[in-house]
Design a protein around this motif. Structure first.
Motif, mmCIF file in Angstrom:
data_model
loop_
_atom_site.group_PDB
_atom_site.id
_atom_site.type_symbol
_atom_site.label_atom_id
_atom_site.label_comp_id
_atom_site.label_asym_id
_atom_site.label_seq_id
_atom_site.Cartn_x
_atom_site.Cartn_y
_atom_site.Cartn_z
ATOM 1 N N PRO A 14 0.847 -1.201 0.000
ATOM 2 C CA PRO A 14 0.000 0.000 0.000
ATOM 3 C C PRO A 14 0.877 1.243 0.000
ATOM 4 O O PRO A 14 1.918 1.291 0.648
ATOM 5 N N ASP A 15 0.453 2.257 -0.753
ATOM 6 C CA ASP A 15 1.233 3.484 -0.873
ATOM 7 C C ASP A 15 0.475 4.624 -0.218
ATOM 8 O O ASP A 15 -0.746 4.642 -0.194
ATOM 9 N N GLY A 16 1.204 5.560 0.318
ATOM 10 C CA GLY A 16 0.579 6.717 0.939
ATOM 11 C C GLY A 16 1.404 7.200 2.104
ATOM 12 O O GLY A 16 2.489 6.686 2.365
ATOM 13 N N PRO A 17 0.897 8.199 2.810
ATOM 14 C CA PRO A 17 1.644 8.728 3.960
ATOM 15 C C PRO A 17 1.494 7.824 5.187
ATOM 16 O O PRO A 17 0.442 7.804 5.815
ATOM 17 N N PHE A 18 2.501 7.058 5.478
ATOM 18 C CA PHE A 18 2.505 6.186 6.644
ATOM 19 C C PHE A 18 3.583 6.677 7.599
ATOM 20 O O PHE A 18 4.648 6.103 7.697
ATOM 21 N N ASP A 19 3.305 7.772 8.255
ATOM 22 C CA ASP A 19 4.282 8.396 9.140
ATOM 23 C C ASP A 19 3.959 8.098 10.590
ATOM 24 O O ASP A 19 2.796 7.985 10.971
ATOM 25 N N ALA A 20 4.980 7.984 11.379
ATOM 26 C CA ALA A 20 4.817 7.822 12.822
ATOM 27 C C ALA A 20 5.441 9.038 13.501
ATOM 28 O O ALA A 20 6.549 9.437 13.168
ATOM 29 N N PHE A 21 4.716 9.620 14.418
ATOM 30 C CA PHE A 21 5.249 10.761 15.150
ATOM 31 C C PHE A 21 5.217 10.438 16.636
ATOM 32 O O PHE A 21 4.186 10.094 17.185
ATOM 33 N N VAL A 22 6.358 10.517 17.244
ATOM 34 C CA VAL A 22 6.475 10.338 18.691
ATOM 35 C C VAL A 22 6.959 11.674 19.244
ATOM 36 O O VAL A 22 7.991 12.187 18.795
ATOM 37 N N PRO A 23 6.221 12.283 20.176
ATOM 38 C CA PRO A 23 6.641 13.587 20.702
ATOM 39 C C PRO A 23 8.096 13.565 21.175
ATOM 40 O O PRO A 23 8.542 12.631 21.828
ATOM 41 N N GLY A 24 8.839 14.599 20.766
ATOM 42 C CA GLY A 24 10.235 14.716 21.158
ATOM 43 C C GLY A 24 11.198 13.950 20.275
ATOM 44 O O GLY A 24 12.395 13.966 20.504
ATOM 45 N N LYS A 25 10.687 13.238 19.276
ATOM 46 C CA LYS A 25 11.547 12.473 18.368
ATOM 47 C C LYS A 25 11.232 12.850 16.927
ATOM 48 O O LYS A 25 10.182 13.393 16.628
ATOM 49 N N ALA A 26 12.137 12.541 16.055
ATOM 50 C CA ALA A 26 11.942 12.843 14.639
ATOM 51 C C ALA A 26 10.835 11.978 14.048
ATOM 52 O O ALA A 26 10.623 10.841 14.460
ATOM 53 N N LYS A 27 10.141 12.547 13.097
ATOM 54 C CA LYS A 27 9.102 11.815 12.377
ATOM 55 C C LYS A 27 9.773 10.793 11.461
ATOM 56 O O LYS A 27 10.800 11.070 10.855
ATOM 57 N N ARG A 28 9.213 9.609 11.373
ATOM 58 C CA ARG A 28 9.798 8.595 10.495
ATOM 59 C C ARG A 28 8.699 7.876 9.744
ATOM 60 O O ARG A 28 7.567 7.779 10.210
ATOM 61 N N GLU A 29 9.057 7.386 8.590
ATOM 62 C CA GLU A 29 8.105 6.673 7.761
ATOM 63 C C GLU A 29 8.047 5.214 8.180
ATOM 64 O O GLU A 29 9.075 4.589 8.442
ATOM 65 N N ILE A 30 6.841 4.680 8.242
ATOM 66 C CA ILE A 30 6.637 3.269 8.576
ATOM 67 C C ILE A 30 6.302 2.525 7.291
ATOM 68 O O ILE A 30 5.422 2.935 6.546
ATOM 69 N N ARG A 31 6.998 1.458 7.029
ATOM 70 C CA ARG A 31 6.743 0.659 5.821
ATOM 71 C C ARG A 31 5.564 -0.270 6.091
ATOM 72 O O ARG A 31 5.628 -1.116 6.991
ATOM 73 N N PRO A 32 4.482 -0.137 5.322
ATOM 74 C CA PRO A 32 3.338 -1.035 5.504
ATOM 75 C C PRO A 32 3.696 -2.463 5.127
ATOM 76 O O PRO A 32 4.638 -2.699 4.378
ATOM 77 N N ARG A 33 2.928 -3.386 5.642
ATOM 78 C CA ARG A 33 3.136 -4.801 5.338
ATOM 79 C C ARG A 33 2.779 -5.078 3.876
ATOM 80 O O ARG A 33 1.796 -4.582 3.346
ATOM 81 N N ALA A 34 3.597 -5.871 3.217
ATOM 82 C CA ALA A 34 3.362 -6.230 1.817
ATOM 83 C C ALA A 34 2.111 -7.100 1.703
ATOM 84 O O ALA A 34 1.785 -7.873 2.601
ATOM 85 N N ILE A 35 1.416 -6.952 0.590
ATOM 86 C CA ILE A 35 0.244 -7.762 0.274
ATOM 87 C C ILE A 35 0.739 -9.112 -0.235
ATOM 88 O O ILE A 35 1.693 -9.172 -1.024
ATOM 89 N N ASP A 36 0.112 -10.193 0.211
ATOM 90 C CA ASP A 36 0.481 -11.518 -0.297
ATOM 91 C C ASP A 36 0.073 -11.617 -1.767
ATOM 92 O O ASP A 36 -1.100 -11.464 -2.102
ATOM 93 N N LEU A 37 1.031 -11.839 -2.636
ATOM 94 C CA LEU A 37 0.766 -11.941 -4.066
ATOM 95 C C LEU A 37 0.724 -13.393 -4.497
ATOM 96 O O LEU A 37 1.555 -14.194 -4.082
ATOM 97 N N VAL A 38 -0.248 -13.708 -5.329
ATOM 98 C CA VAL A 38 -0.286 -15.008 -5.985
ATOM 99 C C VAL A 38 0.162 -14.754 -7.414
ATOM 100 O O VAL A 38 -0.574 -14.196 -8.222
ATOM 101 N N LEU A 39 1.408 -15.107 -7.705
ATOM 102 C CA LEU A 39 1.976 -14.854 -9.019
ATOM 103 C C LEU A 39 1.541 -15.921 -10.009
ATOM 104 O O LEU A 39 1.491 -17.106 -9.675
ATOM 105 N N GLN A 40 1.236 -15.489 -11.214
ATOM 106 C CA GLN A 40 0.946 -16.407 -12.308
ATOM 107 C C GLN A 40 2.267 -16.632 -13.038
ATOM 108 O O GLN A 40 2.911 -15.683 -13.460
ATOM 109 N N GLY A 41 2.716 -17.843 -13.137
ATOM 110 C CA GLY A 41 3.987 -18.123 -13.796
ATOM 111 C C GLY A 41 5.089 -18.318 -12.772
ATOM 112 O O GLY A 41 4.851 -18.589 -11.607
ATOM 113 N N LYS A 42 6.327 -18.138 -13.206
ATOM 114 C CA LYS A 42 7.480 -18.449 -12.371
ATOM 115 C C LYS A 42 8.022 -17.268 -11.581
ATOM 116 O O LYS A 42 8.969 -17.411 -10.836
ATOM 117 N N GLY A 43 7.469 -16.074 -11.772
ATOM 118 C CA GLY A 43 7.976 -14.923 -11.028
ATOM 119 C C GLY A 43 9.281 -14.384 -11.551
ATOM 120 O O GLY A 43 10.122 -13.940 -10.797
#
Length: 86
Positions: A14-43
């Motif tokens: 998923p794409d978008g603003p996934f930021d975490a803010f903790v007071p007194g600390k720098a803002k950082r981006e959180i990487r969302p969990r990948a979607i389970d893909l069912v690939l057609q073919g060998k990948g």
């Protein structure tokens, strides 16, 4: 050019603003969990997969490794809709 066998790893995240803010600390981006893909073919360098039911912005990532320490990554933003295209 050295004919190494390439390994491909595909992810849909998923794409978008996934930021975490903790007071007194720098803002950082959180990487969302990948979607389970069912690939057609060998990948390999070209894949087909079913998109998630939830519409919205996503990013497709491919990570390529040659088994000898070389590799690269690329990504492409996409917007998934929940309608049949005509």
């Amino acid at each position: 050019a050295d004919n190494d066998t390439l390994r491909y790893h595909w992810e849909l995240i998923p794409d978008g603003p996934f930021d975490a803010f903790v007071p007194g600390k720098a803002k950082r981006e959180i990487r969302p969990r990948a979607i389970d893909l069912v690939l057609q073919g060998k990948g390999g360098p070209q894949v087909q997969f079913e998109v998630p039911d939830r519409p919205g912005p996503y990013r497709i990532y491919v990570h390529v490794e040659d088994g000898a320490g070389g590799g690269c990554s690329a990504n492409l933003p996409v917007f998934i809709v929940n309608e049949r295209l005509r």
